[in-house]
Design an enzyme around this catalytic site. Sequence first.
Site, PDB file in Angstrom:
ATOM      1  N   PRO A 174       1.227  -1.438   0.220  1.00 33.36           N
ATOM      2  CA  PRO A 174      -0.113   0.356   0.418  1.00 33.36           C
ATOM      3  C   PRO A 174       1.200   0.933   0.087  1.00 33.36           C
ATOM      4  O   PRO A 174       1.070   2.207   1.233  1.00 33.36           O
ATOM      5  CB  PRO A 174      -1.014   0.165   1.526  1.00 33.36           C
ATOM      6  CG  PRO A 174      -0.134  -0.714   2.450  1.00 33.36           C
ATOM      7  CD  PRO A 174       0.997  -1.662   0.958  1.00 33.36           C
ATOM      8  N   GLU A 175       1.339   1.942  -1.226  1.00 32.65           N
ATOM      9  CA  GLU A 175       0.795   3.065  -0.728  1.00 32.65           C
ATOM     10  C   GLU A 175       0.119   3.834  -1.553  1.00 32.65           C
ATOM     11  O   GLU A 175      -1.056   3.057  -1.955  1.00 32.65           O
ATOM     12  CB  GLU A 175       2.587   3.897  -2.409  1.00 32.65           C
ATOM     13  CG  GLU A 175       3.833   3.080  -1.773  1.00 32.65           C
ATOM     14  CD  GLU A 175       4.822   3.664  -2.655  1.00 32.65           C
ATOM     15  OE1 GLU A 175       4.631   4.991  -2.169  1.00 32.65           O
ATOM     16  OE2 GLU A 175       5.685   2.836  -2.098  1.00 32.65           O
TER      17      GLU A 175
ATOM     18  N   HIS B 170      -5.612 -16.017   5.687  1.00 32.25           N
ATOM     19  CA  HIS B 170      -5.566 -14.745   6.632  1.00 32.25           C
ATOM     20  C   HIS B 170      -6.803 -13.958   5.824  1.00 32.25           C
ATOM     21  O   HIS B 170      -6.917 -12.782   5.998  1.00 32.25           O
ATOM     22  CB  HIS B 170      -4.220 -13.991   5.944  1.00 32.25           C
ATOM     23  CG  HIS B 170      -3.214 -15.133   6.188  1.00 32.25           C
ATOM     24  ND1 HIS B 170      -2.859 -15.234   7.433  1.00 32.25           N
ATOM     25  CD2 HIS B 170      -2.251 -16.318   5.098  1.00 32.25           C
ATOM     26  CE1 HIS B 170      -1.179 -16.335   7.151  1.00 32.25           C
ATOM     27  NE2 HIS B 170      -1.782 -16.495   6.052  1.00 32.25           N
TER      28      HIS B 170
ATOM     29  N   LYS C  28      16.207  21.211   7.280  1.00 31.30           N
ATOM     30  CA  LYS C  28      16.143  20.080   7.213  1.00 31.30           C
ATOM     31  C   LYS C  28      16.953  19.678   6.993  1.00 31.30           C
ATOM     32  O   LYS C  28      17.443  19.601   5.659  1.00 31.30           O
ATOM     33  CB  LYS C  28      15.250  19.041   6.660  1.00 31.30           C
ATOM     34  CG  LYS C  28      13.378  19.008   6.936  1.00 31.30           C
ATOM     35  CD  LYS C  28      13.329  18.213   7.334  1.00 31.30           C
ATOM     36  CE  LYS C  28      11.960  17.332   8.139  1.00 31.30           C
ATOM     37  NZ  LYS C  28      12.797  17.854   9.495  1.00 31.30           N
TER      38      LYS C  28
END
Length: 297
Positions: free
Chosen positions: A2-3, A104, A170
Site C-alpha cells: 500500500p502506497e 488470512h 532539514k
Amino acid sequence: MPELPEVETVRRGLEPHMDGAKLERVELRRADLRFPFGENFITSLEGQTITSVGRRAKYLQLDIDNNLVLIMHLGMSGSFRVEASSVAAQPGNFTLPKGVHEKHDHVIFHLREASGQPCRVIYNDPRRFGYMALIARSNLEDHKWFKDMGIEPIGNALDGAYLATKFQNKKAPLKSALLDQKMIAGLGNIYVCEALWRAGLAPTRQAKTLAQKSGKPTAMADRLSVHIRDVINEAIEAGGSSLKDHRQTDGSLGYFQHRFAVYDREGEDCLKSDCKGEISRMVQSGRSTFYCGACQK
DNA sequence: CCATGACCCTGTAAGC
DNA sequence: TGCTTACAGGGTCATG
C-alpha cells in the site's frame, strides 16, 4: 501493498459496492490485527449504513450513518476482495453462494448494497500490519493518526514553495524527508524513489538544499513537486502496482510496476536517455533506496 | 532535531 | 528436497 496509489485503487474498487450499503453482519475471524478491534466494533457497525467511502493518505475512511468513521489501514500486506452476485437480486431472500474462507481472511463485511444486491467484502492480511478502528467523526481531525498529517501529494497544496518552506532547515536526507508523513502524507518507498529519479535528485542530498535562503522555491523544488504529483497520478491511472501478486478488489492486477524506472532494478541500466549509469541500491532509514548514481545529483 | 535499529508477523525467494 | 537467511509496499518506539 500500500502506497497511496494502491489505496486509492482499493477505494475505487470498494466504493460502488460499499457506498450506501447496509452492514448486515460484520464477521471477525480473530480478535485483532495489528491492534485489537475495539470492544464495540461489531455492535457499532451492524445494522448501520455506509454513507461514503473516502481516503486520506494511506487510510481508508468509511463514513457510517451513526457519526462514526471506520478507519482501515492496509499495513504492508492487506488487501480486499469483493464477492458480489453478477445477477440481479431477486426480491425476497436472495443470498450469495456460500463463500470460501482463504488463509488470512480476517474480516468479512456482509453487505446489502444500495441497489439491493447482497455482497461480501473480505479483508485479507497475512502479516497483520494492517488495522481497523472506529473513530467519532467529530474527533477525526484531532486523532493522533491524523492531527499531524501532511498534505496529499496530489492536488494543489503540493508545489515548490511548499517543499522549499518545509525543507528549509532539514538536514535529513531528501529521501527520508519525503517519507515523513508529516510533510507529505501517502508517499512511500517506491514512489519516493521513482520521483527522485524523475527529478534527477540524489536521495542522499540534504533536504534543505532544495530551499533557497530567501525562502522562495528553487527550480529543484518545483521540479520535484511536479514529478511527485505526476508519478502518483500515473500510478493511480494504471490501477496501482501489483507487487507480490497484489490484486485489485475485483481480482485484476494493476500494472504500474512495469513502469518502475528504478525500484527493484538494481544492476540494470538507467532508463534516462543519454545516461550511461546503472541502478544502485542502498539502505536509508532501514529501507531500500534505488537510484542512479550517474544522473541523480 | 537526527539517524539507527528493533519490532510487529508471515510468505517468498535465494543460497547452501 | 530441506534448511537457513534475507528481505518485503508501513509505522512506532527506544536509544545514542
